[in-house]
Design an enzyme around this catalytic site. Structure first.
Site, short mmCIF file in Angstrom:
data_model
loop_
_atom_site.label_atom_id
_atom_site.label_comp_id
_atom_site.label_asym_id
_atom_site.label_seq_id
_atom_site.Cartn_x
_atom_site.Cartn_y
_atom_site.Cartn_z
N ARG A 235 1.16 4.47 17.22
CA ARG A 235 0.25 4.96 17.23
C ARG A 235 -1.31 4.41 18.39
O ARG A 235 -2.06 4.67 19.24
CB ARG A 235 -0.46 4.69 15.81
CG ARG A 235 0.36 5.61 14.51
CD ARG A 235 -0.81 5.23 13.35
NE ARG A 235 -0.04 4.11 12.64
CZ ARG A 235 -0.51 3.47 11.50
NH1 ARG A 235 -1.45 3.91 11.25
NH2 ARG A 235 0.52 2.49 11.58
N ARG B 205 0.01 10.42 13.81
CA ARG B 205 1.25 9.87 12.28
C ARG B 205 2.21 9.02 13.34
O ARG B 205 2.10 8.45 15.23
CB ARG B 205 2.13 11.21 12.80
CG ARG B 205 1.58 12.02 10.84
CD ARG B 205 2.25 11.32 9.64
NE ARG B 205 2.97 10.40 9.39
CZ ARG B 205 4.12 10.51 9.34
NH1 ARG B 205 4.16 12.25 8.81
NH2 ARG B 205 5.17 9.90 9.13
N CYS C 184 -1.17 9.32 -1.47
CA CYS C 184 -1.93 10.42 -0.46
C CYS C 184 -2.00 10.99 -0.41
O CYS C 184 -3.54 11.37 0.71
CB CYS C 184 -1.04 9.39 0.52
SG CYS C 184 0.92 10.80 0.37
N LYS D 180 1.08 -1.22 0.01
CA LYS D 180 -0.12 -0.21 0.32
C LYS D 180 0.71 0.87 0.26
O LYS D 180 0.40 2.23 -0.66
CB LYS D 180 -1.20 -0.15 1.30
CG LYS D 180 -0.29 0.16 2.68
CD LYS D 180 -0.95 -0.71 3.66
CE LYS D 180 -0.72 0.22 5.51
NZ LYS D 180 0.23 1.23 4.94
N ASP D 181 2.16 1.45 0.25
CA ASP D 181 2.92 2.37 -0.15
C ASP D 181 3.99 2.70 -0.95
O ASP D 181 4.11 2.91 -1.57
CB ASP D 181 4.12 2.10 1.21
CG ASP D 181 3.71 2.37 2.48
OD1 ASP D 181 2.53 2.57 2.88
OD2 ASP D 181 4.43 1.78 3.20
N ARG E 61 -7.89 8.42 3.11
CA ARG E 61 -8.64 7.96 2.91
C ARG E 61 -9.76 7.21 4.08
O ARG E 61 -11.25 6.82 4.02
CB ARG E 61 -8.41 6.18 2.45
CG ARG E 61 -9.10 5.12 2.21
CD ARG E 61 -8.82 3.88 1.68
NE ARG E 61 -7.93 3.13 2.62
CZ ARG E 61 -7.51 2.70 3.45
NH1 ARG E 61 -8.96 2.61 4.10
NH2 ARG E 61 -6.92 2.54 4.79
N ARG E 62 -9.28 6.43 5.13
CA ARG E 62 -10.01 6.67 6.41
C ARG E 62 -10.91 7.57 7.08
O ARG E 62 -12.22 7.32 7.65
CB ARG E 62 -9.06 6.10 7.70
CG ARG E 62 -8.46 3.98 6.98
CD ARG E 62 -7.48 3.75 8.49
NE ARG E 62 -6.99 2.85 7.82
CZ ARG E 62 -5.38 2.18 7.93
NH1 ARG E 62 -4.30 3.56 8.27
NH2 ARG E 62 -4.60 0.73 7.18
#
Length: 311
Positions: free
Chosen positions: A151, A145, A238, A79-80, A127-128
């Site tokens: 997190r 972040r 992103c 996903k990166d 997105r989230r």
């Protein structure tokens, strides 16, 4: 000696170590070493990802080392990965995908539905955030972040009611018991390539290609290629709330995709199905359908917004 480049976070090291062990199992005489490389995304932790730059924040420095021959293999979270890979590099293998969905981790509620009005949820992903605002506009989204451990710690130190993270990281780091709710992709679409690993190599290195090919999972590869073709057609990074999820059901590729406005008020979602051999074409077809149904307007507005922020 095969040299694997990786970021230094706990999750990145877990992923690189998994690839190392899988390579040595496939080729018992092979010697493999890890090389830790710090990326721009690792160095800038006090600015939201969307303001730092596009996709590639967590891969560019590793790809540079791959191109100059300092390492032979790069292991990334898929996903990166930007939709476009630098000339001279290619994805040599995509191992079997871990769970691709997002999860809620909370100390105060059992689900997003149960979360109190004005609850505070942290996420680093536009997105989230967009999908959360669409589902629960009464909830405050807090920019968050840091690596996964950080997190989870901030869930308490920042007085948050919950955080949204990828299921794959929680599972790989042995923290599945901390998951409060698994967000069904039918309701909450994940990122492109979420849960999959990218094993990147030099395109002109057949010896390394032969080493990594046994790690490839054809079903995961088909689904990820469909998602990446979708992302490539939308020219997404992103700074854009883009989501997509492909899976194989009854010998057919089924893919859902969406583009959302930053405030979550506009969410355009469509689906497509077809044979696995047309996976990438299906991803492009789905992107074209979204563009024709209003996603083009959202993307133009988001690009203008991102350009203005970077001036």
């Amino acid at each position: 000696m095969l040299r694997i480049g990786t970021r230094g976070s706990a999750l990145a090291l877990w992923q690189a170590e998994w690839v190392k062990q899988a390579l040595m199992q496939a080729s018992p005489d092979l010697q493999v070493a890890l090389s830790i490389i710090k990326t721009k995304g690792d160095k800038i932790l006090d600015v939201p990802l969307a303001q730092v730059g596009g996709k590639g924040l967590f891969v560019k420095e590793i790809e540079d080392r791959l191109l100059d021959g300092a390492i032979d293999v790069a292991v990334h979270s898929m996903k990166d990965m930007p939709a476009q890979i630098p000339p001279g590099l290619c994805i040599g293998a995509i191992p079997a995908r871990e769970a691709p969905f997002d999860v809620l981790v909370s100390n105060t509620a059992m689900s997003l539905t149960d979360m109190p009005s004005n609850g505070r949820i942290g996420t680093s992903s536009l997105r989230r955030a967009a999908q959360l605002k669409h589902l629960r506009p009464d909830i405050e989204v807090v920019s968050l972040r840091g690596n996964l451990d950080t997190r989870i710690r901030k869930l308490t130190t920042e007085n948050l009611d919950g955080i949204l993270v990828a299921a794959a990281g929680m599972i790989r780091l042995g923290m599945a018991d901390r998951i409060t709710e698994r967000l069904d992709p039918v309701r909450f679409l994940p990122a492109i390539g979420q849960g999959a690993l990218a094993i990147e190599i030099r395109a002109d290195d057949p010896q390394t290609r032969a080493c990594v090919e046994p790690l490839n999972d054809p079903a995961s590869q088909i689904c990820v290629l469909a998602e990446r073709a979708f992302l490539d057609r939308l020219e997404g990074g992103c700074q854009v709330p883009i989501a997509g999820h492909a899976r194989i059901v009854a010998d057919q590729v089924h893919m859902d995709g969406l583009v959302a406005s930053l405030d979550g008020k506009t969410l355009i979602r469509r689906s497509v199905s077809g044979p696995p051999e047309q996976a990438e074409a299906l991803g492009v077809q789905l992107a074209e359908t979204l563009l024709a149904n209003g996603a083009d307007v959202i993307l133009k507005e988001l690009k203008a917004h991102a350009d203005a922020q970077q001036r």
